[in-house]
Design a protein around this motif. Structure first.
Motif, PDB file in Angstrom:
ATOM      1  N   GLU A  52      -8.944 -34.446 -10.946  1.00 20.31           N
ATOM      2  CA  GLU A  52      -8.589 -33.268 -10.166  1.00 20.31           C
ATOM      3  C   GLU A  52      -9.826 -32.714  -9.467  1.00 20.31           C
ATOM      4  O   GLU A  52     -10.970 -33.016  -9.845  1.00 20.31           O
ATOM      5  CB  GLU A  52      -7.950 -32.190 -11.038  1.00 20.31           C
ATOM      6  CG  GLU A  52      -8.844 -31.643 -12.135  1.00 20.31           C
ATOM      7  CD  GLU A  52      -8.124 -30.592 -12.968  1.00 20.31           C
ATOM      8  OE1 GLU A  52      -7.014 -30.182 -12.585  1.00 20.31           O
ATOM      9  OE2 GLU A  52      -8.680 -30.184 -14.000  1.00 20.31           O
ATOM     10  N   LYS A 111      -1.505 -30.597 -17.210  1.00 16.53           N
ATOM     11  CA  LYS A 111      -1.165 -31.914 -16.671  1.00 16.53           C
ATOM     12  C   LYS A 111      -0.642 -32.847 -17.754  1.00 16.53           C
ATOM     13  O   LYS A 111       0.302 -33.607 -17.540  1.00 16.53           O
ATOM     14  CB  LYS A 111      -2.395 -32.536 -16.001  1.00 16.53           C
ATOM     15  CG  LYS A 111      -2.722 -31.970 -14.633  1.00 16.53           C
ATOM     16  CD  LYS A 111      -3.724 -32.867 -13.913  1.00 16.53           C
ATOM     17  CE  LYS A 111      -3.880 -32.442 -12.458  1.00 16.53           C
ATOM     18  NZ  LYS A 111      -4.741 -33.373 -11.712  1.00 16.53           N
ATOM     19  N   SER A 114       3.041 -34.734 -18.133  1.00 19.31           N
ATOM     20  CA  SER A 114       2.959 -36.192 -17.968  1.00 19.31           C
ATOM     21  C   SER A 114       3.781 -36.898 -19.046  1.00 19.31           C
ATOM     22  O   SER A 114       4.400 -36.256 -19.904  1.00 19.31           O
ATOM     23  CB  SER A 114       1.500 -36.649 -18.046  1.00 19.31           C
ATOM     24  OG  SER A 114       1.042 -36.582 -19.386  1.00 19.31           O
TER      25      SER A 114
END
Length: 210
Positions: free
Chosen positions: A62, A159, A163
């Motif tokens: 990121e 995240k 995921s």
């Protein structure tokens, strides 16, 4: 004399019969215990073999812009610092099955899984700074780096939650525990997770994902 000899003969036959019956029950019982001990030891050994660290790995990247502003003289003067951060992180989700709690009921030939440890998530970020701008009155400090590190890990946690990494780790966990199910079924034993009888891998999956 003949009657006495005949009586002795019957007494000897009765004693021999009793010895044979006692011997049969003694040796047959010993064999059953031996088989039970063998089965129990085999199952315990299989649990030890399963009891390893089940790990699923992932990689995340990121880009973050970090800004901070210091103001002076009633906000008339301000000094800003900023940087562009490129983050690459390796993430592992693991289950330490050595911490799994279980009970072996030899009498009812049942293994009960009492508790499976919670997954362990390890985040190892590599943070690189680009386009750094700062002043002597507002330089980057250790406190800034701590804030950046916390922000990076918080973003990565989000995240990971969105995921498939945790789901993949659960699937690997189910695959490892299903080895216990195969063994117990092949030996005529039962496997339970808490109070639920586990008859298939899907039963195991439903219980773990609850």
């Amino acid at each position: 004399m003949n009657q006495l000899a005949e009586l002795r003969k019957w007494i000897v036959l009765i004693i021999i019969s009793l010895l044979l019956i006692v011997g049969y029950y003694f040796f047959s019982k010993k064999e059953d215990n031996s088989v039970l001990d063998y089965n129990t030891n085999l199952i315990q050994q299989q649990i030890v073999n399963v009891g390893k660290l089940v790990v699923t790995e992932g990689h995340f990247a990121e880009v973050i812009t970090y800004k901070n502003q210091q103001k002076y003289l009633m906000n008339m003067l301000s000094f800003e610092k900023k940087a562009l951060l490129v983050v690459n992180a390796d993430v592992t989700v693991a289950y330490d099955l050595h911490q799994m709690k279980y009970d072996i009921d030899e009498k009812n030939k049942t293994i009960t899984i009492l508790n499976i440890p919670k997954e362990e998530i390890k985040i190892s970020p590599d943070i690189k700074f680009y386009d750094v701008e700062q002043s002597k009155l507002n330089p980057f400090t250790g406190e800034d780096y701590n804030k950046i590190n916390k922000q990076v890990k918080a973003n990565l946690q989000k995240k990971i939650a969105n995921s498939s990494l945790k789901k993949n780790a659960q699937n690997r966990l189910i695959s490892e525990l299903s080895k216990m199910l195969i063994l117990t079924n092949s030996m005529g034993w039962k496997l339970q997770y808490e109070d639920k009888l586990i008859e298939s891998e899907s039963d195991l999956g439903q219980k773990i994902k609850m």
